[in-house]
Design an enzyme around this catalytic site. Structure first.
Site, PDB file in Angstrom:
ATOM      1  N   TYR A   1      49.756  51.276  31.404  1.00  0.00           N
ATOM      2  CA  TYR A   1      50.917  50.464  31.803  1.00  0.00           C
ATOM      3  C   TYR A   1      52.205  51.045  31.235  1.00  0.00           C
ATOM      4  O   TYR A   1      53.189  51.261  31.948  1.00  0.00           O
ATOM      5  CB  TYR A   1      50.715  49.032  31.284  1.00  0.00           C
ATOM      6  N   GLY A  34      44.855  48.289  22.694  1.00  0.00           N
ATOM      7  CA  GLY A  34      46.197  48.716  23.109  1.00  0.00           C
ATOM      8  C   GLY A  34      47.291  47.720  22.776  1.00  0.00           C
ATOM      9  O   GLY A  34      48.470  47.950  23.080  1.00  0.00           O
TER      10      GLY A  34
END
Ligand code: UD2
Length: 309
Positions: free
Chosen positions: A144, A272
């Site tokens: 992302y 993450g």
């Protein structure tokens, strides 16, 4: 009257933006309704296309026939965690579709006034420099963040190299009405709202000490409109409140505001996940923008909206 395209315009931030623009502009929305909802825009007069922005022949036709003055690029798979699970699929939306749109604008010399891309605070990663200024080191740690950073740089480069009027923003943690709580990847405060209302158990990933810069959606929309009208291009702005709040502390504030207690179950941190996040918003302030919503006021407004559903 200007003609405005909002990709992702049936989603959370996009639909709030559409509501703010619709009185003075002709608004066109493209959204595949993967997270957005038709009801988010059913009360306003917009042209709506239910389409995936990765469908480039559709997008090219729309861009050439639409004669848009402003393009707000909000279509995205907006979850960090989801991108870790589906890196290729999210890449196609979060990067390739953006580049395809920019490239079509370039090749066809479309006379737009502004292309605004919405990037993310996720690009900063975990370097310990706080608060984050726009020129801070970046460390994109997830698909992302990598895609958002690359798309943001493409956006800026399309001004520097080809003279297209572009600008990018980095959203911090936006909350407020119309945020969809129904995915495990939804924004945390939409999930908290739903759990508070229905007395469901909230799963807290990590110990709650992770911090975020939470900003109310109305402030975000006003900042987007202001930035789109600036003469400057080829730069990036943080959009945030400028305040650092831990997840535990905002949950406590929300409990006070709602008068309810949240049932919490703890699980390990998400892969993450970022530990700290807070923006320096002096660049926004320099263009005359000041966030107006405090956390308590924003949560109060959000909670009364939520109760009215
Ligand atoms: C948000 C944005 C992302 C990006 C980023 C910028 C959303 C959905 N994501 O990612 O697009 O702009 O900010 O920094 O708005 N959490 C829980 N339980 C839950 C859900 C979340 O504990 O049920 C935790 C999560 O692990 C994280 C924090 O809450 O530590 C915030 O999570 P998020 O998904 O709302 O937002 P974030 O910061 O990952």
């Amino acid at each position: 009257m200007s003609k405005v395209l909002i990709t992702g315009g049936a989603g959370f931030i996009g639909s709030n933006l559409a509501h703010a623009l619709v009185d003075n502009n002709e608004v066109v929305i493209v959204d595949d309704l993967s997270m957005g909802k038709k009801e988010n825009i059913s009360d306003i007069d917009v042209t709506f296309y239910q389409h995936d922005v990765c469908d480039s022949s559709f997008m090219h036709r729309l861009l050439s026939e639409g004669h848009f003055d402003y393009i707000f690029y909000l279509a995205a798979v907006s979850s960090v965690a989801d991108s870790v699970v589906r890196p290729l699929e999210t890449h196609l939306v979060n990067q390739e579709s953006v580049l395809d749109t920019l490239e079509y604008i370039r090749q066809n010399n479309l006379p737009i006034k502004k292309f605004l891309f919405t990037s993310s605070a996720a690009v900063y990663g975990n370097y310990p420099d706080f608060p984050k200024r726009e020129d801070a080191r970046v460390q994109p740690l997830t698909p992302y963040a990598i895609d958002k950073y690359a798309s943001e740089r493409f956006t800026i480069d399309y001004n520097k190299l080809y003279g297209i009027p572009t600008v990018a923003v980095r959203f911090f943690n936006v909350y407020g009405p119309r945020q969809n709580p129904n995915s495990p990847y939804s924004g945390v405060l939409s999930i908290v709202s739903k759990c508070l209302k229905n007395d469901d158990t909230f799963v807290l990933y990590g110990d709650g000490s992770q911090t975020r810069d939470f900003v109310y959606v109305e402030d975000v929309v006003n900042a987007l409109i202001k930035i789109s009208h600036l003469k400057i291009a080829s730069t990036v702005f943080n959009i945030a409140n400028g305040k650092e709040t831990s997840l535990m502390s905002i949950i406590n504030t929300y409990e006070t505001v709602s008068g309810k207690q949240l049932k919490v179950k703890k699980e390990d941190s998400r892969n993450g996940d970022i530990q700290r996040s807070i923006a320096d918003i002096s660049k926004l302030k320099k263009i005359g923008f000041e966030p107006r919503w405090s956390l308590v006021d924003g949560l109060q407004k959000y909670w009364s909206y939520y109760l009215s559903l």
